[in-house]
Scaffold this motif. Sequence first.
Motif, short mmCIF file in Angstrom:
data_model
loop_
_atom_site.label_atom_id
_atom_site.label_comp_id
_atom_site.label_asym_id
_atom_site.label_seq_id
_atom_site.Cartn_x
_atom_site.Cartn_y
_atom_site.Cartn_z
N PRO A 249 -7.19 -7.12 10.17
CA PRO A 249 -6.24 -6.00 10.20
C PRO A 249 -5.68 -5.62 8.83
O PRO A 249 -5.43 -4.44 8.57
CB PRO A 249 -5.13 -6.52 11.12
CG PRO A 249 -5.80 -7.52 12.00
CD PRO A 249 -6.83 -8.17 11.12
N GLU A 250 -5.49 -6.59 7.95
CA GLU A 250 -4.90 -6.27 6.64
C GLU A 250 -5.81 -5.38 5.81
O GLU A 250 -5.35 -4.71 4.88
CB GLU A 250 -4.58 -7.55 5.88
CG GLU A 250 -3.50 -8.40 6.51
CD GLU A 250 -2.18 -7.66 6.70
OE1 GLU A 250 -1.84 -6.82 5.83
OE2 GLU A 250 -1.50 -7.90 7.71
N SER A 251 -7.09 -5.35 6.16
CA SER A 251 -8.03 -4.53 5.39
C SER A 251 -7.76 -3.03 5.55
O SER A 251 -8.25 -2.23 4.75
CB SER A 251 -9.47 -4.84 5.82
OG SER A 251 -9.72 -4.41 7.15
N VAL A 252 -7.03 -2.66 6.58
CA VAL A 252 -6.76 -1.23 6.81
C VAL A 252 -5.33 -0.86 6.46
O VAL A 252 -4.88 0.24 6.78
CB VAL A 252 -7.07 -0.84 8.27
CG1 VAL A 252 -8.52 -1.09 8.60
CG2 VAL A 252 -6.16 -1.57 9.26
N ALA A 253 -4.60 -1.75 5.80
CA ALA A 253 -3.19 -1.50 5.51
C ALA A 253 -2.99 -0.22 4.71
O ALA A 253 -2.11 0.59 5.02
CB ALA A 253 -2.58 -2.70 4.77
N ASP A 254 -3.81 -0.03 3.69
CA ASP A 254 -3.65 1.17 2.87
C ASP A 254 -3.96 2.44 3.67
O ASP A 254 -3.24 3.45 3.55
CB ASP A 254 -4.56 1.10 1.64
CG ASP A 254 -4.08 0.09 0.62
OD1 ASP A 254 -2.92 -0.35 0.71
OD2 ASP A 254 -4.88 -0.28 -0.27
N ALA A 255 -5.02 2.39 4.46
CA ALA A 255 -5.39 3.56 5.26
C ALA A 255 -4.33 3.89 6.30
O ALA A 255 -4.01 5.06 6.54
CB ALA A 255 -6.74 3.33 5.94
N VAL A 256 -3.77 2.85 6.93
CA VAL A 256 -2.70 3.07 7.90
C VAL A 256 -1.48 3.66 7.19
O VAL A 256 -0.84 4.59 7.69
CB VAL A 256 -2.34 1.76 8.63
CG1 VAL A 256 -1.07 1.93 9.46
CG2 VAL A 256 -3.49 1.32 9.51
N GLY A 257 -1.15 3.12 6.02
CA GLY A 257 -0.02 3.65 5.26
C GLY A 257 -0.20 5.11 4.91
O GLY A 257 0.75 5.90 4.99
#
Length: 215
Positions: A48-56
């Motif tokens: 999940p942390e791999s998408v943190a920037d995209a989610v932000g």
Amino acid sequence: MTPALALLHTSPVHVPVFDALRDAHHPGFELRHTVDASLLERARTAGPESVADAVGTAVARAVADGAGAVLCTCSTIGAVAERVPAGVPVLRVDRPMAAAAARERRVVVVAALEGTVEPTVDLIRGAAHGRAPYIRSLLVDGAWALFETGDRDGYLAAVVAAVDGVRDADVIVLAQASMADAAARARTAIPVLSSPRPGLAAAVAAATSGAATPR
């Protein structure tokens, strides 16, 4: 003017579900949907942390467009979404469901994706506030493959079969929003909780008040 609620989905199947819930329980409230299936795909392979920037980025775009709150409907990336500093409430759809489940002694978490199990169990434990519910998980083999091929009835039938086979539980939790319709189809006498309705209600309240829900 009532602010809109932005919803971040990882599958288009959620759009009509939440629109129908809005029409039934929050008529006239504006929902703005963003669907990005790649977020779940990447979270499954790299965490999940791999998408943190995209989610932000998705959350920031929703806020810039005037959303009064953002609701993430994917349980796998919900914890990532909640941590986004947005200036408006950012909520995960399964938190109210988890709070209800945490009041029970024996909880069974039913999931179609292995990556959803740990975040859901952690959320329930965190909502227990000192209590120690006995939580066990049940992964529905083959269900997600049915979902991915668009066989919604087959997917729900697999989930229902798993739910109806549960014994020795005080509550059953459907870990993914896509499972919600299985709650009405199940024949078990054990209460079955799903996330869309209470999650949407919490997000509408947050968007209206401008205050985050308690964690």
